[in-house]
Scaffold this motif. Structure first.
Motif, mmCIF file in Angstrom:
data_model
loop_
_atom_site.group_PDB
_atom_site.id
_atom_site.type_symbol
_atom_site.label_atom_id
_atom_site.label_comp_id
_atom_site.label_asym_id
_atom_site.label_seq_id
_atom_site.Cartn_x
_atom_site.Cartn_y
_atom_site.Cartn_z
ATOM 1 N N MET A 1 -139.821 95.809 -169.060
ATOM 2 C CA MET A 1 -140.488 97.108 -169.006
ATOM 3 C C MET A 1 -141.756 96.948 -168.183
ATOM 4 O O MET A 1 -142.390 95.877 -168.199
ATOM 5 N N LEU B 1 -144.686 94.167 -168.193
ATOM 6 C CA LEU B 1 -144.943 94.118 -169.648
ATOM 7 C C LEU B 1 -145.682 92.840 -170.036
ATOM 8 O O LEU B 1 -146.546 92.839 -170.901
ATOM 9 N N TYR C 1 -138.678 101.369 -181.849
ATOM 10 C CA TYR C 1 -138.039 100.130 -181.410
ATOM 11 C C TYR C 1 -139.065 99.217 -180.744
ATOM 12 O O TYR C 1 -139.863 99.661 -179.911
ATOM 13 N N VAL C 2 -139.004 97.974 -181.118
ATOM 14 C CA VAL C 2 -139.995 97.020 -180.615
ATOM 15 C C VAL C 2 -139.696 96.715 -179.151
ATOM 16 O O VAL C 2 -138.573 96.361 -178.784
ATOM 17 N N ILE C 3 -140.734 96.870 -178.314
ATOM 18 C CA ILE C 3 -140.585 96.526 -176.897
ATOM 19 C C ILE C 3 -141.053 95.080 -176.694
ATOM 20 O O ILE C 3 -140.371 94.277 -176.098
ATOM 21 N N ASP C 4 -142.188 94.765 -177.245
ATOM 22 C CA ASP C 4 -142.660 93.380 -177.198
ATOM 23 C C ASP C 4 -143.794 93.220 -178.203
ATOM 24 O O ASP C 4 -144.350 94.216 -178.685
ATOM 25 N N TYR D 1 -137.340 94.680 -187.450
ATOM 26 C CA TYR D 1 -136.763 94.813 -186.115
ATOM 27 C C TYR D 1 -137.003 96.217 -185.582
ATOM 28 O O TYR D 1 -137.187 96.420 -184.395
ATOM 29 N N LYS E 1 -129.173 93.850 -179.842
ATOM 30 C CA LYS E 1 -130.298 93.363 -179.035
ATOM 31 C C LYS E 1 -131.441 94.364 -179.173
ATOM 32 O O LYS E 1 -131.348 95.493 -178.708
ATOM 33 N N LEU E 2 -132.490 93.924 -179.853
ATOM 34 C CA LEU E 2 -133.608 94.841 -180.101
ATOM 35 C C LEU E 2 -134.883 94.223 -179.571
ATOM 36 O O LEU E 2 -135.747 93.794 -180.310
ATOM 37 N N GLU E 3 -134.999 94.171 -178.263
ATOM 38 C CA GLU E 3 -136.228 93.576 -177.700
ATOM 39 C C GLU E 3 -136.426 94.035 -176.278
ATOM 40 O O GLU E 3 -135.490 94.514 -175.633
ATOM 41 N N SER E 4 -137.624 93.867 -175.840
ATOM 42 C CA SER E 4 -137.998 94.201 -174.476
ATOM 43 C C SER E 4 -137.570 95.601 -174.070
ATOM 44 O O SER E 4 -137.177 95.843 -172.928
ATOM 45 N N GLY E 5 -137.593 96.481 -174.989
ATOM 46 C CA GLY E 5 -137.258 97.865 -174.666
ATOM 47 C C GLY E 5 -135.815 98.047 -174.301
ATOM 48 O O GLY E 5 -135.442 99.024 -173.648
ATOM 49 N N TYR F 1 -129.835 99.055 -175.251
ATOM 50 C CA TYR F 1 -128.542 98.831 -175.896
ATOM 51 C C TYR F 1 -128.644 98.839 -177.410
ATOM 52 O O TYR F 1 -127.921 99.556 -178.094
ATOM 53 N N ILE G 1 -131.168 99.870 -179.238
ATOM 54 C CA ILE G 1 -131.704 101.159 -179.697
ATOM 55 C C ILE G 1 -130.568 102.158 -179.826
ATOM 56 O O ILE G 1 -130.413 102.862 -180.820
ATOM 57 N N VAL H 1 -128.273 101.314 -182.837
ATOM 58 C CA VAL H 1 -128.887 101.621 -184.137
ATOM 59 C C VAL H 1 -128.947 103.133 -184.336
ATOM 60 O O VAL H 1 -128.596 103.659 -185.403
ATOM 61 N N PRO I 1 -130.772 96.830 -189.168
ATOM 62 C CA PRO I 1 -130.630 96.202 -187.850
ATOM 63 C C PRO I 1 -131.178 94.771 -187.823
ATOM 64 O O PRO I 1 -132.186 94.474 -188.472
ATOM 65 N N TYR I 2 -130.503 93.911 -187.107
ATOM 66 C CA TYR I 2 -130.957 92.530 -186.908
ATOM 67 C C TYR I 2 -130.910 92.241 -185.409
ATOM 68 O O TYR I 2 -129.928 92.566 -184.737
ATOM 69 N N ASN I 3 -131.979 91.630 -184.924
ATOM 70 C CA ASN I 3 -132.071 91.359 -183.495
ATOM 71 C C ASN I 3 -131.575 89.951 -183.187
ATOM 72 O O ASN I 3 -132.240 88.965 -183.505
#
Lengths: 614, 356
Positions: A144, A163, A189-192, A201, B31-35, B38, B40, B43, B62-64
């Protein structure tokens, strides 16, 4: 009986419980205040972090403007380190020149950005006005980024702040604050984040101006205007927990102090109050009033308050002794006075009894006077008829003698005289018989009224004789009598008592109940029921008020003393009924007439006969 | 009714009520990271299923796993520590193979629904794994046969080396079923240099390119742009695992000369899919990845089982094995005896419209 010791112990136990409860509540409140303070502090922290990020991005913007100016002036040494990628894009949204490039960046000259979010952002730019984009997915690599864009005459200058750079700014803040900073989309939703170990999560939903509590962290949220995303701060609870732990550690000391205090208080009050009071109590218990109290207990009462009680007791005991002596003298005088009073009361009671007896006797005589007046009135008519008839006969006899002396007497005239004589003798005879009957009847009533003779009599006749004897009293009152009594009903009792009862009922109705202009009624009913002889008397007069009805049987009670009423009539009725072991009741109300009911139990002295068993 | 019977009835009623009101937790590994869109999207898709059907006895947790094979074990252990035994996994085949090993070692029963793992190592085994997408052989056969109909002179296959669990068998099966001339080059899809890939591609003559890349690697759009830079007329083919709005960002105008295989018909050709996307957009303000449709489908299968009282892995497996066919809002799911499904692939040429 409650003891002082028990009461004080109970109060102290309740006090301890109250103190413990209040302390717990206070402790909870203190904890809440500490937590709230921490929350307020950390909210300020988040604001500071947000401000720091905005300041950093503003700094990027200023640097971007400076670079753009340097590029226009074709300066040789331009520092592009602040941006991950920097490039020109032409009006067709194709990348035309790369000024600097991240080593992993995928872009290349000719790269088409027209369909991308970056392209859409660039189209919103106004000429010569730099602008920072919201956070978006990078074209350059899978991450991002925030873009700074400037529209010039020929093309667009674009600078990418990845980011990782934004997170670097945040890490500096996080290190200073000992917190974890998270960039999250508005959907949570976590971005970082500045630390990979997060307790979630997906960020739980909560309002931005509230705090969310995890087991080990407080979580705060605030939107960043530049990124368009949420900044979150996770603050370890360690500091707060340490404070709370310290409070929890010191709490037992507080409670122990309270318990020691209470124990000391119990001991002190035992030795300073309860025991001295017990000794004082023993002294009072053993004190004989006649003897001057000894003060041997004084030496143990070593507190000011207990000494004061002791001194007061000594003073008061002397005063009590003097008072008791005075009281004894007064008692002796009172005993003498009492004896004199008893003699006076006895004499007065005897005089009163005599007076009442005389009054009752005079009442009986007054009733008799009514009967005598009745006799005179009733007898006068037949006697008058006899006198008139006799006078008529006398006239006729004189006429016959005159005719005989004048030798004019005919057989016819003699016959006429004889017819008249016969008729007159019959009239006189009838009237004399009636007179005799009346006199006999009145004589009986009168005798009965004044004598206590006990014999068998018809109750109906008794009532009728009373009614007849009182005719002269009620003839102006327009009264109708309704007597419901069997001819066969006979009593073996004192008829004079019943005559007096009915006489008093009727006279009361006439004098107190009836209005002469009204249609007045008196009903008397006699029955024998359940081994009782029952008399019911009713009139339709004005009745007796509620205030007076309870007093009508009291001696000397009258509402009309001015007219010469003694107030003994109903009391005599009451006494007569009582003498026959009966009871009398009255029901009435203003305008509702009056109703008396007499119930006399059948006994050896009071018998009832009917024709059936006569 | 006697007092004892009444008490027993009351007890049973309470037992029934307590059963009715218990919440079944379902883990969603994604996959729940870096924005990443997918995770998101998946879920939100699961949540959307629960919300749109008013279901409150299922909770999605949810689990990343980052779609990273190395993280699968720790995430799986975390799920098991949380006492969850029903899992939906949206990760690619490389991750699925890691998870497969863990499940095989598991003593307690677990049931897993894969929405994106096509690896053939999952095929033909009677285990506790169910898939709502066809395996890689069937998928690549469809794609190979479709591309072959265009009779290109030279097809360049760009194969991602990162998701080996998918791309290795995929390449093998594609070659098996493709009739025509083809060349294969390798690329590390999440991290490559566009100049270097351009240099490699320059060595080949091609009139079509097949980007054999999974994992929703939007960087595939950059390779498409490089290909067009080298041959303006080239036709571009993606795998179904590229069907994400992010591809629009990176592919630029090359998207108009691209074809995207899909597990679902094009939105303009299927009202059910279109209405789902529209409703989803209205709810979450973005277009989901198409893998999230698979999550929605799995949720419907799981819920049908829970509604029949099959809340634990053993009874759920037994029930699915006996029923096999499920009707869902987004089409039927027909499991075979091994828990695999065979679905039709659709080829979409107006990709941009899919994400509008």
């Amino acid at each position: 009986m409650k003891t002082l010791r028990g009461l004080t112990l109970t109060i102290e136990m309740v006090g301890i419980i109250v103190i413990v409860i209040c302390s717990s509540i206070l402790l909870q409140n203190v904890k809440a205040v500490i937590v709230n303070d921490e929350i307020e502090d950390q909210r300020s922290t988040l604001e500071e972090i947000n401000y720091y990020l905005n300041t950093s991005l503003d700094e990027n913007m200023r640097e971007f403007i400076k670079i753009s100016e340097d590029l226009e002036q074709n300066k040789s040494a331009i520092d592009l380190d602040m941006f991950s990628d920097m490039y020109y894009i032409d009006a067709n949204m194709r990348l035309v020149e790369i000024l600097t490039k991240d080593k992993e960046s995928l872009i290349f000259t000719g790269y088409d950005v027209s369909a991308s979010k970056l392209g859409a952002f660039l189209e919103t730019l106004e000429a010569d006005t730099p602008k920072i984009s919201p956070m978006m997915r990078s074209l350059e690599l899978d991450t991002m980024s925030v873009y700074v864009g400037l529209k010039t005459d020929k093309n667009y200058l674009v600078g990418r702040i990845g980011l990782e750079k934004i997170m670097n700014y945040l890490k500096i803040s996080a290190q200073g604050q000992g917190a974890i900073i998270v960039v999250a989309s508005n959907d949570g939703y976590v971005i970082d984040s500045t630390d990979i170990s997060l307790p979630f999560y997906v960020v739980p939903e909560f309002e931005s101006d509230t705090a969310f509590e995890f087991e080990d962290y407080f979580l705060f949220k605030q939107n960043n205007d530049y990124l368009g995303d949420d900044l979150l701060v996770l603050v370890p609870k360690t500091h707060v927990l340490e404070l709370l732990e310290r409070i929890n550690e010191q709490l037992p000391i507080f409670f122990v102090a309270i318990i020691i205090f209470v124990l000391l208080k119990i001991i002190a009050q035992e030795y300073l109050i309860i025991k001295p009071l017990q000794r004082l109590s023993s002294t009072v218990e053993s004190w004989e009033v006649e003897v001057q109290p000894t003060m041997s207990y004084k030496n143990v009462l070593d507190t000011k308050e207990i000494k004061a009680i002791s001194n007061q007791f000594t003073i008061k005991s002397v005063e009590i002794q003097a008072y008791i002596e005075e009281l004894n003298g007064a008692n002796r005088e009172l005993e003498i006075l009492n004896k004199d009073l008893e003699i006076v009361v006895e004499n007065r009671t005897k005089e009163l009894t005599d007076a009442i007896g005389k009054l009752i006797q005079s009442e009986k005589l007054a009733a008799l006077s009514h009967i005598v007046a009745g006799v005179a009135h009733e007898v006068s008519t037949p006697i008058g008829v006899c006198v008139t008839t006799n006078s008529f006969l006398k006239g006729e006899l004189e006429k016959l003698i005159s005719t005989f002396e004048s030798n004019q007497m005919s057989k016819q005239s003699l016959m006429d005289f004889l017819v008249k004589l016969d008729e007159s003798i019959r009239i006189i005879d009838n009237n004399l018989i009636r007179t005799v009957d009346l006199v006999q009847s009145f004589k009986q009533v009168a005798v009965d009224q004044v004598s206590d003779m006990h014999y068998k009599f018809s109750i109906k006749e008794n009532i009728e004789m009373v009614v007849t004897s009182l005719k002269h009293e009620y003839k102006r009152y327009n009264v109708k009598f309704k007597i419901d009594c069997s001819d066969a009903l006979y009593l073996s009792a004192c008829p004079g008592e019943f005559s007096q009862i009915f006489t008093n009922f009727i006279m009361n109705s006439l004098h107190h109940g009836f209005n002469k202009e009204e249609d007045n009624e008196i009903a008397i009913k006699c029955i024998c029921e359940d081994k009782k002889f029952i008399v019911e008397y009713w009139d339709n007069g004005i009745g007796i008020s509620e205030g007076n009805i309870h007093r009508i049987f009291d001696p000397f009670f009258t509402t009309n003393r001015k007219s010469g009423n003694s107030g003994l009539g109903m009391n005599i009725v009451y006494s007569l009924v009582n003498r026959m072991s009966g009871k009398i009741s009255c029901k009435s109300g203003e305008g509702k007439g009056v109703y008396f009911k007499i119930e006399i139990p059948i006994s050896e002295d009071f018998k009832v006969y009917s024709e059936a068993n006569n | 009714m006697s007092k004892k019977l009444k008490l027993v009835a009351l007890f049973l009623m309470l037992l029934l009520l307590s059963g009715c009101t218990s919440v079944t937790k379902i883990a969603l590994m994604t996959k729940l990271e870096s924005g990443s869109l997918y995770g998101i999207s998946e879920v939100d898709s699961a949540k959307y299923y629960l919300k749109s059907n008013g279901i409150d006895n299922i909770e999605i947790v949810p689990y990343n796993d980052g779609w990273d094979p190395e993280r699968i074990e720790s995430v799986y252990n975390e799920i098991r520590e949380d006492d969850i035994d029903i899992i939906i996994a949206s990760h690619p085949s490389s991750c699925a193979l890691e998870l497969l090993d863990l499940i095989n070692k598991e003593e307690d029963p677990v049931i897993v629904f894969f929405t994106a793992s096509t690896t053939d190592r999952l095929s033909g085994v009677d285990d506790s794994i169910y898939r709502v997408i066809q395996d890689v052989e069937k998928e690549q056969k469809s794609i190979a046969e479709y591309i072959a109909t265009e009779e290109y002179n030279d097809l360049l296959v760009v194969r991602d080396t990162e998701n080996y669990g998918y791309t290795e068998p995929a390449e093998e099966y594609f070659k098996k079923y493709y009739i025509g001339n083809l060349n294969v080059i390798d690329v590390h899809a999440s991290k490559f240099n566009s100049s270097e890939i351009e240099a490699v591609m320059q060595d080949y003559s091609f009139d079509a390119i097949y980007l054999l890349i999974g994992d929703y690697q939007a960087n595939a759009g950059v390779i498409a742009q490089v290909a067009v830079k080298l041959n303006n007329e080239v036709d571009i083919y993606y795998t179904p695992w590229m069907k994400t709005p992010d591809i629009i960002d990176t592919a630029g105008n090359t998207i108009y000369q691209s074809v995207m295989p899909s597990h679902y018909p094009a939105r303009n050709k299927d009202e059910e899919v279109n209405s789902y996307i529209e409703a989803y957009k209205k709810e979450y303000d973005y277009v989901p990845t198409f893998d999230s449709l698979n999550v929605f489908k799995v949720m419907e299968v799981i819920n049908q089982n829970i509604m029949q009282g099959k809340r634990d892995p053993i009874s759920m497996k037994k029930n699915i094995d006996s029923i096999r066919s499920y009707e869902t809002k987004l089409g039927p799911v027909n499991f075979d005896e091994f828990g695999d499904t065979e679905t039709e692939l659709f080829f979409i040429d107006d990709i941009k419209r899919e994400f509008e």
